[in-house]
Design an enzyme around this catalytic site. Structure first.
Site, PDB file in Angstrom:
ATOM      1  N   VAL A 230       0.843  -1.203   0.000  1.00 24.96           N
ATOM      2  CA  VAL A 230       0.000   0.000   0.000  1.00 24.96           C
ATOM      3  C   VAL A 230       0.876   1.249   0.000  1.00 24.96           C
ATOM      4  O   VAL A 230       0.411   2.338   0.313  1.00 24.96           O
ATOM      5  CB  VAL A 230      -0.961   0.023   1.208  1.00 24.96           C
ATOM      6  N   ARG A 232       4.052   2.396  -2.600  1.00 25.34           N
ATOM      7  CA  ARG A 232       4.158   2.834  -3.982  1.00 25.34           C
ATOM      8  C   ARG A 232       4.560   1.625  -4.836  1.00 25.34           C
ATOM      9  O   ARG A 232       5.358   0.787  -4.415  1.00 25.34           O
ATOM     10  CB  ARG A 232       5.198   3.951  -4.137  1.00 25.34           C
ATOM     11  N   ASP A 256      -2.112  -2.728  -4.059  1.00 22.22           N
ATOM     12  CA  ASP A 256      -2.952  -1.562  -4.331  1.00 22.22           C
ATOM     13  C   ASP A 256      -2.239  -0.559  -5.227  1.00 22.22           C
ATOM     14  O   ASP A 256      -2.871   0.359  -5.734  1.00 22.22           O
ATOM     15  CB  ASP A 256      -3.349  -0.894  -3.004  1.00 22.22           C
ATOM     16  N   GLU A 261       0.408   2.630 -13.646  1.00 22.02           N
ATOM     17  CA  GLU A 261      -1.013   2.681 -13.294  1.00 22.02           C
ATOM     18  C   GLU A 261      -1.781   3.445 -14.360  1.00 22.02           C
ATOM     19  O   GLU A 261      -1.332   4.530 -14.759  1.00 22.02           O
ATOM     20  CB  GLU A 261      -1.197   3.332 -11.918  1.00 22.02           C
ATOM     21  N   HIS A 280      -5.324   1.443  -6.526  1.00 21.42           N
ATOM     22  CA  HIS A 280      -4.753   2.574  -5.787  1.00 21.42           C
ATOM     23  C   HIS A 280      -5.837   3.328  -5.011  1.00 21.42           C
ATOM     24  O   HIS A 280      -5.944   4.554  -5.070  1.00 21.42           O
ATOM     25  CB  HIS A 280      -4.019   3.524  -6.733  1.00 21.42           C
TER      26      HIS A 280
END
Length: 323
Positions: A230, A232, A256, A261, A280
């Site tokens: 959680v 980066r 996440d 992304e 995210h």
């Protein structure tokens, strides 16, 4: 005289903008418009923080650069470019604290989902299959929280509250910490990795942490352990993680954040067993934008009144230093 404030946004504006506008001469700019409005501004609110536009729009003349940049996120890596970090007149602040409890709750949910195989249960439900199976306890399982900032501390407190055995990993080792108990430094990291049932990544992305979870680190983890990220995405070598999962060295992962992304559709992570993927959103709860807006407003008031700002980032390290 009120500050000249530029608010960088994409899809949303701050919910408390009327109050912000009462305290500062405010202009709203998209990434494309930022080069027009940033020179000569006193302050920048990066309401849209996942951007490289600020570096490109930063004035060449230091006298025309903002003296305060506030990032509406915990991570500030896109803002650590030399023209900003090397200028001692520029103060950088972030949204530290807003995401702590939401992310801690999310981590607990992910660990429960992995231990209880909720994804498998939901897949059986979708197929109308009745398949009773045993699940794992989380009580007394060992967790290593890698990253000892405010998010890592919130994670540690919540996991300890449900009976998990928690320790931390950070730059400075210590034997007694109020949240982690023990914090392992670099020298003790390999042994700690070998004992942990879960490794939770909550570190900021800096030159020192980029790619820190590589093939040797994954090989050092306890066989059958699980990784939760959680922090980066670029903290992890994703190909090395795919290999460790495919070879069965790790039992699973909950991710996440990712190097790219949105996660590309061709990534093998999408379909790997034991892997949970979320977009995210670990820190995003129903009122998170309101909390972000209130934190910035508090700092804006502090600036007007000459009081110290909250969450001042150490620009050399890339994060807010405790104490």
């Amino acid at each position: 005289m009120a500050d000249r404030l530029v608010v960088l946004y994409r899809d949303h504006l701050p919910p408390n903008r009327a109050r912000i506008e009462s305290l500062a001469e405010t202009v709203y700019a998209t990434e494309e418009e930022l080069p027009l409005f940033l020179p000569g501004a006193d302050a920048l609110l990066a309401w849209w923080p996942l951007t490289s536009a600020v570096a490109g729009a930063w004035p060449d003349d230091p006298a025309k650069a903002p003296r305060w940049v506030h990032v509406a996120a915990a991570g500030v890596e896109p803002f650590l470019f030399p023209a900003l970090t090397d200028n001692p007149e520029v103060v950088l602040t972030n949204a530290r604290g807003v995401y702590d409890r939401p992310i801690a709750e999310y981590v607990l949910g992910l660990i429960l989902s992995l231990a209880k195989d909720f994804p498998g249960t939901w897949e059986h439900q979708r197929r109308r299959e009745w398949r009773p199976s045993d699940s794992e306890r989380i009580g007394h399982r060992t967790v290593l929280v890698w990253g000892t900032g405010s998010i890592g501390r919130a994670v540690a407190r919540l996991l300890r509250a449900v009976g998990m055995r928690v320790s931390g990993a950070g730059r400075t080792p210590r034997a007694t910490d109020p949240d982690f108990g023990v914090v392992h430094g670099p020298a003790g990291l390999r042994e700690a990795l070998g004992e942990a049932d879960y490794v939770v990544l909550a570190a900021p992305l800096t030159p020192a942490t980029r790619g820190m979870v590589d093939a040797p680190v994954l090989a050092a983890m306890k066989r059958g352990a699980r990784l939760v990220n959680v922090g980066r995405g670029p903290l992890v070598d994703e190909q090395a993680l795919v290999d460790a999962l495919a070879q069965g060295r790790l039992a699973g992962a909950a991710l996440d954040v990712f190097t790219h992304e949105p996660l590309p559709t061709e990534s093998p992570l999408w379909e790997m067993p034991g892997v949970i993927i979320s977009p995210h959103t670990a820190g995003e709860v129903t009122d998170w934008r309101a909390d972000l807006g209130e934190l910035f407003l508090d700092n804006l008031l502090r600036r007007r009144e000459g009081r110290p700002l909250r969450n001042v980032v150490d620009k050399a390290l890339g994060y807010v230093v405790d104490g």
